[in-house]
Write a protein that holds these residues in place. Structure first.
Motif, short mmCIF file in Angstrom:
data_model
loop_
_atom_site.label_atom_id
_atom_site.label_comp_id
_atom_site.label_asym_id
_atom_site.label_seq_id
_atom_site.Cartn_x
_atom_site.Cartn_y
_atom_site.Cartn_z
N SER A 35 0.83 -1.21 0.00
CA SER A 35 0.00 0.00 0.00
C SER A 35 0.87 1.26 0.00
O SER A 35 1.93 1.29 0.60
N GLU A 36 0.36 2.28 -0.66
CA GLU A 36 1.04 3.58 -0.66
C GLU A 36 1.04 4.14 0.76
O GLU A 36 0.04 4.08 1.45
N ASN A 37 2.18 4.66 1.19
CA ASN A 37 2.30 5.21 2.54
C ASN A 37 2.85 6.64 2.41
O ASN A 37 4.00 6.84 2.03
N ARG A 38 2.03 7.62 2.75
CA ARG A 38 2.43 9.02 2.62
C ARG A 38 3.55 9.41 3.58
O ARG A 38 4.37 10.26 3.27
N ARG A 39 3.59 8.77 4.73
CA ARG A 39 4.62 9.13 5.72
C ARG A 39 6.03 8.77 5.27
O ARG A 39 7.00 9.40 5.66
N ILE A 40 6.14 7.70 4.49
CA ILE A 40 7.47 7.30 4.00
C ILE A 40 7.61 7.55 2.50
O ILE A 40 8.57 7.11 1.88
N ASN A 41 6.63 8.23 1.93
CA ASN A 41 6.66 8.64 0.52
C ASN A 41 6.82 7.50 -0.47
O ASN A 41 7.70 7.51 -1.32
N GLY A 42 5.98 6.48 -0.34
CA GLY A 42 6.01 5.39 -1.31
C GLY A 42 5.44 4.11 -0.75
O GLY A 42 4.96 4.05 0.38
N ARG A 43 5.48 3.09 -1.58
CA ARG A 43 5.06 1.75 -1.15
C ARG A 43 6.28 1.07 -0.52
O ARG A 43 7.34 1.00 -1.15
N PRO A 44 6.13 0.57 0.69
CA PRO A 44 7.27 -0.07 1.35
C PRO A 44 7.93 -1.16 0.50
O PRO A 44 9.15 -1.27 0.48
N VAL A 45 7.12 -1.94 -0.22
CA VAL A 45 7.68 -3.01 -1.05
C VAL A 45 8.65 -2.47 -2.10
O VAL A 45 9.64 -3.11 -2.44
N ASP A 46 8.38 -1.26 -2.59
CA ASP A 46 9.28 -0.63 -3.56
C ASP A 46 10.49 -0.01 -2.87
O ASP A 46 11.61 -0.09 -3.37
N LEU A 47 10.23 0.63 -1.74
CA LEU A 47 11.30 1.33 -1.03
C LEU A 47 12.39 0.40 -0.52
O LEU A 47 13.57 0.76 -0.56
N ILE A 48 12.02 -0.78 -0.05
CA ILE A 48 13.02 -1.67 0.56
C ILE A 48 13.97 -2.29 -0.46
O ILE A 48 14.92 -2.96 -0.08
N ARG A 49 13.77 -2.01 -1.73
CA ARG A 49 14.69 -2.49 -2.76
C ARG A 49 16.00 -1.71 -2.78
O ARG A 49 16.99 -2.16 -3.34
N GLN A 50 15.98 -0.51 -2.20
CA GLN A 50 17.16 0.34 -2.13
C GLN A 50 17.55 0.51 -0.66
O GLN A 50 16.68 0.56 0.21
N THR A 51 18.83 0.63 -0.39
CA THR A 51 19.30 0.76 0.98
C THR A 51 18.66 1.94 1.70
O THR A 51 18.18 1.81 2.83
N GLU A 52 18.60 3.09 1.05
CA GLU A 52 18.02 4.28 1.67
C GLU A 52 16.54 4.06 2.03
O GLU A 52 16.07 4.43 3.11
N GLY A 53 15.81 3.43 1.13
CA GLY A 53 14.39 3.15 1.38
C GLY A 53 14.21 2.12 2.49
O GLY A 53 13.29 2.23 3.31
N LEU A 54 15.07 1.12 2.52
CA LEU A 54 15.01 0.11 3.57
C LEU A 54 15.21 0.76 4.94
O LEU A 54 14.47 0.49 5.88
#
Length: 68
Positions: A35-54
């Motif tokens: 799900s899209e999460n406004r607090r972290i500016n994206g979908r967690p599943v997409d964010l955790i693919r990059q170190t910064e997002g993780l």
């Protein structure tokens, strides 16, 4: 498989474990991850693919755990 991918996948495991402790079950964890999460500016599943997002997702989960 590329070495960097293995490290990111290993790094994502603690985030998923934290999430399951917070939400309680695999279905809820999967729904949250996708799900899209406004607090972290994206979908967690997409964010955790990059170190910064993780790191961003893990910090968010740690802060959320403090509120539970």
């Amino acid at each position: 498989m590329a070495r960097g991918s293995e490290h990111r996948r290993a790094g994502a495991r603690p985030a998923r474990a934290r999430l399951q402790r917070i939400v309680g079950d695999e279905h809820s964890a999967s729904k949250w991850l996708n799900s899209e999460n406004r607090r972290i500016n994206g979908r967690p599943v997409d964010l955790i693919r990059q170190t910064e997002g993780l790191v961003r997702v893990v910090h968010y989960l740690d802060a959320s755990r403090g509120l539970v």
